[in-house]
Motif scaffolding. Structure first.
Motif, PDB file in Angstrom:
ATOM      1  N   ILE A  97      -3.649  67.558   6.712  1.00  0.00           N
ATOM      2  CA  ILE A  97      -4.946  68.171   6.418  1.00  0.00           C
ATOM      3  C   ILE A  97      -5.135  68.184   4.909  1.00  0.00           C
ATOM      4  O   ILE A  97      -4.410  68.848   4.175  1.00  0.00           O
ATOM      5  CB  ILE A  97      -5.027  69.600   6.990  1.00  0.00           C
ATOM      6  N   GLU A  98      -6.133  67.440   4.452  1.00  0.00           N
ATOM      7  CA  GLU A  98      -6.342  67.214   3.024  1.00  0.00           C
ATOM      8  C   GLU A  98      -7.212  68.276   2.384  1.00  0.00           C
ATOM      9  O   GLU A  98      -7.105  68.527   1.182  1.00  0.00           O
ATOM     10  CB  GLU A  98      -6.969  65.825   2.841  1.00  0.00           C
TER      11      GLU A  98
ATOM     12  N   ARG B 252      -7.363  75.256   5.935  1.00  0.00           N
ATOM     13  CA  ARG B 252      -5.963  75.104   6.339  1.00  0.00           C
ATOM     14  C   ARG B 252      -5.327  73.863   5.710  1.00  0.00           C
ATOM     15  O   ARG B 252      -4.476  73.211   6.285  1.00  0.00           O
ATOM     16  CB  ARG B 252      -5.860  75.076   7.862  1.00  0.00           C
ATOM     17  N   GLU B 253      -5.769  73.585   4.511  1.00  0.00           N
ATOM     18  CA  GLU B 253      -5.233  72.454   3.756  1.00  0.00           C
ATOM     19  C   GLU B 253      -3.711  72.560   3.633  1.00  0.00           C
ATOM     20  O   GLU B 253      -3.162  73.615   3.314  1.00  0.00           O
ATOM     21  CB  GLU B 253      -5.850  72.432   2.356  1.00  0.00           C
TER      22      GLU B 253
ATOM     23  N   ARG C  49       3.859  70.073   7.192  1.00  0.00           N
ATOM     24  CA  ARG C  49       5.011  70.981   7.267  1.00  0.00           C
ATOM     25  C   ARG C  49       6.323  70.212   7.438  1.00  0.00           C
ATOM     26  O   ARG C  49       7.394  70.699   7.061  1.00  0.00           O
ATOM     27  CB  ARG C  49       4.817  71.960   8.423  1.00  0.00           C
ATOM     28  N   LEU C  50       6.240  69.011   8.002  1.00  0.00           N
ATOM     29  CA  LEU C  50       7.435  68.186   8.173  1.00  0.00           C
ATOM     30  C   LEU C  50       7.903  67.572   6.858  1.00  0.00           C
ATOM     31  O   LEU C  50       9.113  67.446   6.622  1.00  0.00           O
ATOM     32  CB  LEU C  50       7.151  67.081   9.192  1.00  0.00           C
TER      33      LEU C  50
ATOM     34  N   TYR D 184     -11.071  69.855  14.704  1.00  0.00           N
ATOM     35  CA  TYR D 184     -10.868  70.405  13.366  1.00  0.00           C
ATOM     36  C   TYR D 184     -11.986  69.977  12.412  1.00  0.00           C
ATOM     37  O   TYR D 184     -12.487  70.786  11.608  1.00  0.00           O
ATOM     38  CB  TYR D 184      -9.520  69.963  12.799  1.00  0.00           C
ATOM     39  N   LEU D 185     -12.390  68.706  12.486  1.00  0.00           N
ATOM     40  CA  LEU D 185     -13.357  68.174  11.533  1.00  0.00           C
ATOM     41  C   LEU D 185     -14.794  68.593  11.832  1.00  0.00           C
ATOM     42  O   LEU D 185     -15.596  68.749  10.899  1.00  0.00           O
ATOM     43  CB  LEU D 185     -13.270  66.648  11.510  1.00  0.00           C
TER      44      LEU D 185
END
Length: 282
Positions: free
Chosen positions: A32-33, A37-38, A45-46, A197-198
């Protein structure tokens, strides 16, 4: 004096490490750029865990579109893409890790108001995509050089000329959704969680959209880390595979499941372990 300077420089040389570039793009819910929630996507997270597992490299993260990432993976410099689907063509130019995530597969996103135009192509809640692409009155959008899984990729490869509009930009999916809202596209190929999301960021009510699975496409598909097909790239993958084998059965399913609705989340957490077990048997 020269020897003293060399000795003082040795710790700096040891810390420098080989440059390793991670190629990412805006692909919610994996990466997420922007937005509220960027940096909280599953692969966002990985990445720190991957860097921690590779302490002897000098890591950098570069945001590029799909086409540029494909090009960089074939260049001499060491680079890795943490969100790649496997294709036979790509396997000739990159080296893949073991499967990392099981993600929900791609399908066709349409507007609910346009559902009647697709009725003849939907049977048992699955879309006959070849028939849709053969229809001269329906226009479908896709992201240029993105793989949608082997089944959909094969269908797209046989689509009539002009049936599919490919977008090359960095915000390709968002742009395709806007084209759909303006009536320039009838459907957009994509991941449902990504669209959910988008859509709000594009001032699109997600309740006005619906996801139609494509016939012959399984519910889940594996996502891999792919690195340059060089000795250095193969060494990175060899170091990562044992780490990924542990993470994918414990930590990573939770990273992805947080983006799903409650019912899908429970199914996913139950299915993800079986998914990798079944892959190992084939």
């Amino acid at each position: 004096m020269t020897l003293l300077l060399l000795c003082l420089a040795l710790p700096l040389i040891a810390r420098a490490g080989e440059p390793l570039t991670w190629l990412v793009r805006d692909l919610p819910p994996l990466t997420i750029e922007s937005g509220p929630r960027e940096g909280q996507g599953a692969v966002d997270r990985l990445l720190p865990l991957l860097m921690q597992a590779l302490p002897h490299y000098d890591h950098s993260v570069v945001r590029v579109n799909r086409a540029r990432a494909t090009q960089m993976l074939t260049e001499p410099a060491l680079s890795c893409d943490p969100t790649l689907l496997w294709t036979a063509e790509r396997s000739q130019t990159v080296v893949y890790s073991i499967p990392v995530f099981a993600t929900l597969t791609n399908g066709l996103i349409i507007r609910r108001q346009d559902r009647h135009g697709f009725n003849t192509f939907i049977h048992h809640d699955e879309l006959d995509l070849p028939a849709v692409l053969a229809s001269p009155n329906i226009k479908i959008g896709r992201v240029a050089e993105r793989s949608y899984g082997s089944t959909i990729d094969n269908i797209l490869a046989q689509a009539p000329e002009g049936a599919v509009s490919a977008h090359h930009g960095n915000d390709a999916v968002a742009s395709l959704l806007q084209m759909q809202q303006r009536g320039r596209l009838d459907g957009v190929l994509g991941y449902w969680p990504e669209v959910l999301y988008l859509a709000p960021q594009e001032q699109i009510d997600s309740a006005d959209l619906m996801f139609v699975p494509v016939r012959g496409v399984p519910r889940y598909q594996p996502v891999y880390i792919a690195c340059s097909n060089t000795p250095a790239g193969r060494a990175v993958v060899d170091r990562l595979n044992p780490v990924l084998a542990g993470l994918r059965s414990t930590t990573l399913p939770v990273f992805y499941a947080q983006w799903l609705d409650a019912a899908s989340r429970d199914d996913y957490l139950r299915d993800s372990r079986r998914f990798f077990e079944e892959m190992a048997q084939h």
